[in-house]
Design a protein around this motif. Structure first.
Motif: not given
Length: 456
Positions: A79-90
């Protein structure tokens, strides 16, 4: 005097959540004609993306996919929907069983023995879940025994320390959205089995179920799916009656709109599907099942700040607490946006209790919790937004339905089995990642393939 329109199709699909839209697309690709009837004025079902501030969407419904959600990754790419990772630093902030607020490193150091207890329970759960057939949980070797006790009672029998038992409850309620005393132990094992292992189900970092988000919001997925079947989609069409015969169905909506077809796929949660009238009536076992599968309870509350100040303090925006009101939180900032966004979860009893409070009282209680974990800056958000699934007219509860004791072994066979021309879909009928978007895709595809096989 106007007459409500009649839609002729091969397959009538009730519900325009992901499962219904996937079913419609699959039916259409096979050369058959679908018509999708959606009660709401939007698509998405239990997905709901809204702007808290201009250009800053928040997810009042489904939000994440996990590393093993292969169908959803493929769908997003298509569908052309980019993804990105959930922030988890710290570090995560803990406050459990009277521990006081502790950073993750100190909490793990102080309670290393208790966490080792918890790991043993997770491994045992994995071993037992492996014996549960996801297509037929009632056929598990110990199904009768496991279905006669609650998950909470089984947990209580493991001899855990207060910290370990409390953490186990919070993790489980975060998945099931009801207290563990309301859920059959067999249902818990089924849930683990459909999702792989406990590390995939409960973890929020690599390998877990909440690792990845969608650019523009989760709502992009159903919106773009709807574009593919737009000519076959009818909004604001609440289904009231399904008349069905051996090879024909007539579906009547409020307002008089009628859709006729040769098959119908109902993608609503079981309890909402049970509110539709059927002629002839469905078998009693099916009706008894839907009476015993209530939608669970969950609320999400978003605090939006001018910056993610907790990151400078080495925190990841996550809290785990039995003090409340929320049991968990996440940093849900958007890439490329300067705002800081913390999401607080209220699930199970917390959603039921705090969801009934006046808005300002609930916000004040949640603000106090954030201040305890992240400091005084948490008291000054630019914006606050919350929402409870149960208050939505066409949802009436959150992302899953749970079987209490004796439901799987007594009524479970009626969950996904077709009844003549009626087929069932929706994530609650999935055998992989049930209660997740991944499960919704699987269930929609399964029901569509079954209908296509019958009609072609």
């Amino acid at each position: 005097m106007s007459t409500a329109p009649t839609h002729e199709a091969d397959v009538v699909i009730v519900g325009a959540g992901i499962s219904g839209l996937i079913a419609a697309r699959t039916v259409l690709a096979a050369g058959l004609t679908p018509v999708v009837l959606e009660a709401d004025d939007r698509v998405g079902g239990r997905i709901l993306t809204q702007d808290a501030l201009p250009g800053l969407p928040v997810e009042l419904g489904a939000q994440w996919i996990g590393d093993t959600h292969h169908r959803m990754f493929a769908l997003a790419a298509e569908l052309g929907v980019p993804t990105y990772p959930q922030y988890d630093d710290g570090e995560t902030s803990y406050d459990l069983a009277g521990s006081g607020v502790l950073r993750q490193s100190e909490f793990h150091s102080r309670f290393a023995g208790e966490l080792a207890e918890l790991e043993k329970v997770f491994r045992l759960l994995d071993e037992l879940a492996a014996e549960v057939p996801p297509e037929a949980p009632w056929l598990a070797p110990a199904a009768a025994e496991w279905d006669s006790v609650t998950a909470g009672a089984w947990y209580d029998g493991q001899g855990l320390s207060p910290v370990a038992r409390t953490l186990l409850e919070i993790c489980t309620v975060g998945i099931l959205a009801v207290p563990t005393v309301e859920v059959s132990f067999l249902h818990l094992l089924f849930t683990i089995q459909t999702c792989g292992v406990t590390s995939e189900l409960f973890a929020e970092s690599e390998g877990g179920a909440q690792t990845t988000r969608f650019v523009g919001g989760t709502g992009e997925i159903p919106r773009r799916l709807a574009d593919l079947v737009a000519e076959h989609l009818v909004l604001q069409a609440p289904v009231q009656l399904i008349e069905h015969g051996a090879d024909q169905v007539t579906v009547t909506c409020r307002g008089g709109l009628v859709a006729r077809g040769r098959r119908v796929i109902v993608t609503l949660s079981p309890t909402l599907a049970g509110r539709i009238m059927y002629d002839p009536p469905l078998p009693g076992v099916r009706d008894q099942l839907t009476q015993r599968l209530p939608n669970a309870s969950a609320m999400k509350a978003f605090f939006i700040y001018d910056e993610p100040f907790w990151r400078a303090d080495g925190l990841n925006g996550q809290l785990i607490s039995d003090v409340g009101p929320a049991r968990m939180s996440n940093d849900t900032c958007l890439p490329g946006d300067d705002h800081g966004v913390i999401l607080l979860f209220l699930e199970g009893e917390q959603a039921r209790t705090y969801g009934r409070l006046p808005h300002d009282e609930r916000r004040a209680a949640l603000t106090a919790e954030l201040v305890r974990h992240f400091g005084d800056k948490a008291a000054r958000p630019e914006c606050y937004v919350d929402g409870e699934w149960a208050d939505r007219q066409w949802t009436r509860g959150c992302y899953n339905a749970n079987c209490g004791p004796l439901v799987w072994t007594t009524f479970g066979q009626a969950l996904a089995a077709p009844i003549g021309a009626i087929h069932w879909a929706g994530t609650d009928t999935a055998t992989q990642w049930s209660a997740y978007m991944e499960g919704a895709v699987e269930a929609g595809e399964r029901a569509a393939r079954a209908v296509i096989a019958e009609l072609t």
